[in-house]
Design an enzyme around this catalytic site. Structure first.
Site, short mmCIF file in Angstrom:
data_model
loop_
_atom_site.label_atom_id
_atom_site.label_comp_id
_atom_site.label_asym_id
_atom_site.label_seq_id
_atom_site.Cartn_x
_atom_site.Cartn_y
_atom_site.Cartn_z
N LYS A 199 0.86 -1.19 0.00
CA LYS A 199 0.00 0.00 0.00
C LYS A 199 0.89 1.23 0.00
O LYS A 199 1.69 1.44 0.91
CB LYS A 199 -0.91 0.00 1.22
CG LYS A 199 -1.77 1.25 1.31
CD LYS A 199 -2.80 1.16 2.40
CE LYS A 199 -3.55 2.47 2.53
NZ LYS A 199 -4.56 2.43 3.58
N GLU A 237 7.35 -6.73 1.35
CA GLU A 237 6.12 -6.59 2.15
C GLU A 237 5.19 -7.80 1.93
O GLU A 237 4.59 -8.32 2.86
CB GLU A 237 5.37 -5.31 1.76
CG GLU A 237 6.01 -4.03 2.28
CD GLU A 237 5.71 -3.79 3.76
OE1 GLU A 237 5.08 -4.66 4.40
OE2 GLU A 237 6.13 -2.74 4.28
N LYS A 252 -2.11 -1.48 -3.87
CA LYS A 252 -3.01 -0.32 -3.81
C LYS A 252 -2.21 0.95 -3.87
O LYS A 252 -1.22 1.05 -3.13
CB LYS A 252 -3.78 -0.39 -2.49
CG LYS A 252 -4.65 0.79 -2.20
CD LYS A 252 -5.25 0.67 -0.83
CE LYS A 252 -6.05 1.92 -0.56
NZ LYS A 252 -6.49 1.98 0.79
N TYR A 317 -15.21 1.10 -6.86
CA TYR A 317 -16.47 1.77 -6.51
C TYR A 317 -17.50 1.62 -7.62
O TYR A 317 -18.66 1.94 -7.42
CB TYR A 317 -16.20 3.25 -6.20
CG TYR A 317 -15.27 3.42 -5.01
CD1 TYR A 317 -15.76 3.29 -3.72
CD2 TYR A 317 -13.89 3.62 -5.18
CE1 TYR A 317 -14.91 3.39 -2.62
CE2 TYR A 317 -13.04 3.73 -4.10
CZ TYR A 317 -13.55 3.60 -2.83
OH TYR A 317 -12.70 3.69 -1.74
C1 PBG Z 1 -7.16 3.33 5.48
C2 PBG Z 1 -7.60 3.30 4.06
C3 PBG Z 1 -7.47 4.30 3.10
C4 PBG Z 1 -8.05 3.80 1.93
C5 PBG Z 1 -8.52 2.54 2.21
N1 PBG Z 1 -8.21 2.24 3.53
C6 PBG Z 1 -6.97 5.68 3.24
C7 PBG Z 1 -5.57 5.95 3.56
O1 PBG Z 1 -4.72 5.07 3.68
O2 PBG Z 1 -5.28 7.13 3.72
C8 PBG Z 1 -8.13 4.53 0.64
C9 PBG Z 1 -9.12 4.00 -0.34
C10 PBG Z 1 -9.41 4.91 -1.48
O3 PBG Z 1 -8.76 5.93 -1.70
O4 PBG Z 1 -10.35 4.59 -2.22
N2 PBG Z 1 -8.18 2.92 6.36
#
Ligand code: PBG
Length: 328
Positions: A199, A237, A252, A317
Site C-alpha cells: 500500500k 512486504e 493499492k 467503486y
Molecule cells: C485506510 C484506508 C485508506 C483507503 C482505504 N483504507 C486511506 C488511507 O490510507 O489514507 C483509501 C481508499 C481509497 O482511496 O479509495 N483505512
C-alpha cells in the site's frame, strides 16, 4: 518466397466482435469485483460524497439496500468502512461491539448470508480524532506495537460481528501476524486475512478521506505507507505478510501501480487483489462529466487493464454498475 504482401495478419482475428471475444486473453466478470461501502453513524439519510459522484456515506438502512443491489448484480464481495459519530485518541469505536461497523456487519451478514463475501477494512484512521492509522506516542509518532494490540482487538470484534475476511490497511509492521494470532486465539481460525501488503503513500486517496472523514490532522502517512519510488520493496512486504499468515495480498492503488501488480502476481501463488482507489474513480468521473472521456469505455478499460496486469480480484467503486453491465 518473397511475399509482396504479409502472410501473417494479426488483424484477421480483430475483424469482428465475435472474433475479438473468442480470442480475448483477459475477461472481466462480476464475481471478481468487490464493492467498497461506507456506513456512517448518526445520519438519517445517505450523504453523497462530493468528490466521488455516485458514492454515498450510507445509513444502516440505505447500506442494506445498496448491498442487496450489489449482490443482485453478482458482485463477489463487499468491503465495509465505518464512520463513527465520536472519535478519540485510541479509536475506541473501532472495536466496540456496538460500534457502527459491527452493527452494520451484523445487518449485512443476516441479510446476505452466503450470497456474497462480507469483508471489513481494518484500520484506525476512521476512528481516531487525529486521523492517523494508529495510536500515538507522547511525541505524536505512530506507536507501531501499541497499534498492533488495537488491530488485534478490532479483528476479533469484526470477526465476532460476522466478517468473513478482514483487511488490515494500516501498514504497521507485523500487523498480519498479530491479527492472525488474535483471530486464532479467539476462536476464529476460519476468518481470512486480506493483507493490504503493498500500500503506497498515495495522493490518489484524496477523495476517500472525504468519504471516510479520516484526513490526518497533522503530518501524513509516509512513515508507514510505501514510497511510490519503490517496487522491489513491495515483494518484501508481500512475503512478510504471507509468512505472517495472509490469505490474499493486495496492491493499492491499482492504475498507477500495474507493474507492481504484475510483479506480485508472478511471485506468489495466493489470490492477488488490486484496489482501484477513490482518486482513480474521481479522475474518470470528473473527466467524463466534462465530456472529455467516454465514461463507460474508460471505466471498462481501466478495470480490464488491472486484470491484465495480473489482479485476480479488483476493489472498485463501480462494482455494482459494472457487474450489472456484464450480466445484462
Ligand atoms: C485506510 C484506508 C485508506 C483507503 C482505504 N483504507 C486511506 C488511507 O490510507 O489514507 C483509501 C481508499 C481509497 O482511496 O479509495 N483505512
Amino acid at each position: 518466397m518473397t511475399a509482396q504482401f504479409p502472410a501473417a495478419r494479426p488483424r484477421r482475428l480483430r475483424r469482428t466482435p465475435a472474433l475479438r471475444r473468442l480470442v480475448a486473453e483477459t475477461r472481466l466478470s462480476p464475481a471478481e469485483l468487490v464493492l467498497p461501502m461506507f456506513v456512517k453513524e448518526g445520519i438519517d439519510a445517505p450523504q453523497p460524497v462530493a468528490s466521488m459522484p455516485g458514492v454515498y456515506q450510507h445509513t444502516r438502512d440505505s447500506l442494506r439496500k445498496a448491498a442487496h443491489d450489489a449482490v443482485e448484480a453478482g458482485v463477489g464481495g463487499i468491503i465495509l468502512f465505518g464512520v463513527p459519530a465520536v472519535k478519540d485518541g485510541e479509536g475506541s469505536a473501532a472495536d466496540d461491539p456496538a460500534g457502527i461497523v459491527q452493527l452494520a456487519l451484523r445487518d449485512l451478514v443476516s441479510d446476505l448470508g452466503d450470497s456474497t463475501v462480507v469483508m471489513t477494512d481494518l484500520c484506525l484512521d476512521e476512528y481516531t480524532d487525529h486521523g492517523h492509522c494508529g495510536v500515538l506516542t507522547q511525541t505524536g509518532e505512530i506507536d507501531n506495537d501499541a497499534t498492533l494490540r488495537r488491530y488485534a482487538s478490532i479483528a476479533v470484534a469484526q470477526a465476532a460481528a460476522g466478517a468473513a475476511v478482514v483487511g488490515p490497511s494500516g501498514m504497521m509492521d507485523g500487523q498480519v501476524g498479530a491479527i492472525r494470532e488474535a483471530l486464532d486465539g479467539a476462536g476464529y481460525p476460519d476468518v481470512a486475512v486480506m493483507a493490504y501488503s503493498a500500500k503506497y503513500s498515495s495522493a490518489y486517496y484524496g477523495p476517500f478521506r472525504d468519504a471516510a472523514e479520516c484526513a490526518p490532522r497533522f503530518g501524513d502517512r509516509s512513515t508507514h505507507q510505501q514510497d511510490p519510488a519503490n517496487a522491489d520493496e513491495s515483494l518484501r512486504e508481500v512475503f512478510l505478510d504471507l509468512d505472517e499468515g495472509a490469505d490474499m495480498v493486495m496492491v493499492k492503488p491499482a492504475g498507477a501501480y500495474l507493474d507492481v501488480i504484475r510483479r506480485v502476481r508472478d511471485a506468489v501463488d495466493v489470490p492477488v487483489v488490486a484496489y482501484q482507489v477513490s482518486g482513480e474513480y474521481a479522475m474518470i468521473e470528473a473527466a467524463a462529466e466534462k465530456g472529455w472521456l467516454d465514461r463507460e469505455r474508460t471505466i471498462m478499460e481501466s478495470l480490464l487493464s488491472i486484470r491484465r496486469a495480473g489482479a485476480d480480484i479488483v476493489l472498485t467503486y463501480w462494482a455494482t454498475e459494472v457487474a450489472r453491465g456484464l450480466t445484462a
